[in-house]
Every structure is written in C-alpha cells, then in structure tokens.
Design a protein around this motif. Sequence first.
Motif, PDB file in Angstrom:
ATOM      1  N   ASN A  12      31.720   9.015  51.216  1.00 35.75           N
ATOM      2  CA  ASN A  12      32.008   7.790  50.679  1.00 35.75           C
ATOM      3  C   ASN A  12      31.065   7.342  49.578  1.00 35.75           C
ATOM      4  O   ASN A  12      30.388   6.043  49.768  1.00 35.75           O
ATOM      5  CB  ASN A  12      32.348   6.476  51.755  1.00 35.75           C
ATOM      6  N   SER A  13      30.512   8.162  48.905  1.00 35.16           N
ATOM      7  CA  SER A  13      29.773   7.726  47.913  1.00 35.16           C
ATOM      8  C   SER A  13      29.926   7.771  46.212  1.00 35.16           C
ATOM      9  O   SER A  13      29.258   8.184  45.705  1.00 35.16           O
ATOM     10  CB  SER A  13      28.248   8.718  48.124  1.00 35.16           C
ATOM     11  N   GLU A  14      30.939   7.312  46.046  1.00 34.25           N
ATOM     12  CA  GLU A  14      31.484   7.547  44.636  1.00 34.25           C
ATOM     13  C   GLU A  14      30.862   6.704  43.702  1.00 34.25           C
ATOM     14  O   GLU A  14      30.718   7.006  42.522  1.00 34.25           O
ATOM     15  CB  GLU A  14      33.068   6.851  44.753  1.00 34.25           C
ATOM     16  N   SER A  44      34.419  15.160  54.065  1.00 27.86           N
ATOM     17  CA  SER A  44      35.655  14.579  54.082  1.00 27.86           C
ATOM     18  C   SER A  44      35.704  13.090  53.872  1.00 27.86           C
ATOM     19  O   SER A  44      36.116  12.331  54.566  1.00 27.86           O
ATOM     20  CB  SER A  44      36.331  14.757  55.603  1.00 27.86           C
ATOM     21  N   SER A  45      35.060  12.670  52.502  1.00 30.95           N
ATOM     22  CA  SER A  45      34.830  11.508  52.117  1.00 30.95           C
ATOM     23  C   SER A  45      36.412  10.869  52.217  1.00 30.95           C
ATOM     24  O   SER A  45      37.382  11.305  51.919  1.00 30.95           O
ATOM     25  CB  SER A  45      34.392  11.199  50.949  1.00 30.95           C
ATOM     26  N   ARG A  46      36.534   9.605  52.316  1.00 31.13           N
ATOM     27  CA  ARG A  46      37.835   8.562  52.239  1.00 31.13           C
ATOM     28  C   ARG A  46      38.227   8.092  51.007  1.00 31.13           C
ATOM     29  O   ARG A  46      38.909   7.297  50.590  1.00 31.13           O
ATOM     30  CB  ARG A  46      37.755   7.576  53.445  1.00 31.13           C
ATOM     31  N   ASP A  47      36.889   8.251  50.161  1.00 32.69           N
ATOM     32  CA  ASP A  47      37.089   7.549  48.834  1.00 32.69           C
ATOM     33  C   ASP A  47      37.344   8.536  47.605  1.00 32.69           C
ATOM     34  O   ASP A  47      37.570   9.561  48.133  1.00 32.69           O
ATOM     35  CB  ASP A  47      35.823   6.462  48.294  1.00 32.69           C
ATOM     36  N   GLN A  51      36.297  13.643  43.800  1.00 26.70           N
ATOM     37  CA  GLN A  51      36.813  13.678  42.200  1.00 26.70           C
ATOM     38  C   GLN A  51      35.607  13.300  41.333  1.00 26.70           C
ATOM     39  O   GLN A  51      35.443  14.059  40.390  1.00 26.70           O
ATOM     40  CB  GLN A  51      37.710  12.569  41.929  1.00 26.70           C
ATOM     41  N   VAL A  52      34.602  12.715  41.974  1.00 20.95           N
ATOM     42  CA  VAL A  52      33.276  12.529  40.937  1.00 20.95           C
ATOM     43  C   VAL A  52      32.314  13.728  40.980  1.00 20.95           C
ATOM     44  O   VAL A  52      31.926  14.057  39.996  1.00 20.95           O
ATOM     45  CB  VAL A  52      32.373  11.353  41.654  1.00 20.95           C
ATOM     46  N   MET A  53      32.651  14.240  42.270  1.00 19.60           N
ATOM     47  CA  MET A  53      31.775  15.516  42.319  1.00 19.60           C
ATOM     48  C   MET A  53      32.205  16.540  41.242  1.00 19.60           C
ATOM     49  O   MET A  53      31.587  17.460  40.810  1.00 19.60           O
ATOM     50  CB  MET A  53      31.769  16.177  43.608  1.00 19.60           C
ATOM     51  N   GLN A  54      33.811  16.659  41.223  1.00 15.97           N
ATOM     52  CA  GLN A  54      34.400  17.721  40.208  1.00 15.97           C
ATOM     53  C   GLN A  54      33.980  17.304  38.683  1.00 15.97           C
ATOM     54  O   GLN A  54      33.735  18.306  37.983  1.00 15.97           O
ATOM     55  CB  GLN A  54      35.683  17.431  40.529  1.00 15.97           C
ATOM     56  N   LYS A  55      33.769  15.809  38.485  1.00 17.86           N
ATOM     57  CA  LYS A  55      33.445  15.633  37.143  1.00 17.86           C
ATOM     58  C   LYS A  55      32.152  16.108  37.069  1.00 17.86           C
ATOM     59  O   LYS A  55      31.904  16.562  35.937  1.00 17.86           O
ATOM     60  CB  LYS A  55      33.671  14.002  37.143  1.00 17.86           C
TER      61      LYS A  55
END
Length: 311
Positions: A12-14, A44-47, A51-55
Amino acid sequence: MSLYSVVVPVYNSEHTLEDLYTRLKRVFEETLHEEFELILVDDSSRDSSFQVMQKLRRLDRRVRIIQMARNFGQHPALLCGFHYVKGDFVITMDDDLQHPPEELPKMITVMNERPDVDVILARYEGRKHNIIRRAGTRLSVWATSKMLGKDPDLEITSFRLMRRFIVDAIVQTSTHLPQIGNLLVMTSNRIINVTVHHDARAYGKSGYSFDRLVKDLIYDITSHSAFPLLVVRNIGLFGFVVTLFLAFYYLIRYFACGAAVEGWTSLMLITLCGFSITLFSLGIIGMYLMNILNEAKKMPHYVIRQQDTED
C-alpha cells in the motif's frame, strides 16, 4: 565499480514509490557513481502500488518487480526478493520513505572502509516511530540479545547493507515465518550499527500494531531459544531439591516433637515432589522438541566468508 541490489517490500505504497525510486537513482548516479538495481516486491497491496511498479519498470529496466499471490508479510517478501538479486551488496529498506536514500552513502562508505564487516544495520537518530513501536523494539532487542546471545547494544533494524554471501546463506534456510534480523545474527557475528537519520512517515500509518509486535516477540522467543523450557526445567529441579530438604527437616521434627496433624506433612511433600518432577520432565521433553525444531529449520551448517583454496 560494484553493483548494489536494493530490495524493498511494498505494501500500500502508491504515494511513495516514485519518490523512493527518484531519490535512489539520484544517490547512486550523482553521489555514489555506482550501479544499482531496484527490486520491488508487492506483498499483495490493496491500492495501485503494483501499477506504479509497472510504470517504473517501463521507465527503467533496472527496476525489477515481483507481485506476491497474497499478503505473506515483510520478511517473506524480502526473502522472495533475495532470490533475484544480482549485486555484490544487498540493501533492504522500507517503502514508506522513513529510510532516507540519502543516508546510504554513509553506510556504504563504512562498508568499504571495513572489510572485516559483513552487515551494517542502521541505528536511527531521532526515531520517528510511535511509542508502541519504540517500546516493542526495545523489548525485542532485549529478548533477542538473551535468546540468541546477541550483543545487547546492537540494534536490529530493517535498513540494512549486507555482503552478497550473507544473503546467499539466508536464502538457503527454510525457517517457518523467517525473521531476517534473527537470521543475520545466526549467520554472522561481524555486524555493526551505523547511525543514520530517520524520517517521519510520509503517508498513512505503520502496519505494526501492538498485537503484531507481541506475536512477533513470542515467535522470536519460542522459535530461536529453549529459554522458557530451561526455566520450567530449572523450577522443577529446584522444587525437587527443596522437597528433599523439607523431607529431611520434617522427619527430624517428627521424631523430636511429633506431628500436629497426622498425614499433612507426607501429603504436602508428595504433592510438591510430584509437581517438581512433572515440571522437570516437561522441560526435558521440551529440550527434545527444541532439537527437532532446530533440525527442521535446515540452517546451513557453515557459511564461508572467503576462501583461497587454489593450488
């Protein structure tokens, strides 16, 4: 030039991942002038952390990303990341920006100056954790120093710099619910602290509740030490010795003065003796169970720090 592998468990660190990457990149390219790779393990983040990691992965191929199937916890996430490191040195740090990347040069400088050191653990200057977390940390430090024979002045933190062979040794273990700090202490005694700045948490709050800290402490004690079993055994042994002295005392008193209440002395001595033998037996059985637990951990029999075996 060395390669540094930075392993970060993510949950949960977006809001902090991009800043963490930017600051790490600046430190390694502009200050240290060293190569690095960033391994992000999404627990297994809930946020939208993944997606940020993929970016970040699309922007920089030095960023390598892993997504866990469910929430396994910080330490299993780190072990997962350790399997993919390629660096000569491995760094672990949190995803919440409380571990400033700008403090890494201080730790790396000490490691380069101290070839006798295998692991550097950050000692936080002006710790920004809440009172429960700080109390839990102090209790854990005291307990692990007693259970593992660790230097009580050595602080175990999650901001670490390790030589690669230490990480390779840890990866070989198969301990249930691994605790990286404890595994480090069991792998090497060449561990020191370096004082670094500790920032306040940028977003959200820590996932370490009081219940979580208590559970971790109990697990640390029961999985790495036979201390509670030894206490039970020693209480039983002490009680049995006291019973023998009391039996001798009351026997002399019986012949000298008689008995005030018939059968009371015998009943108390038999009860105390039986209770003591039971505790002593539980302690012995516990020692056997501890040996079985140690066998099941499959800790490496030895860890080679360096060698020169060529003819």
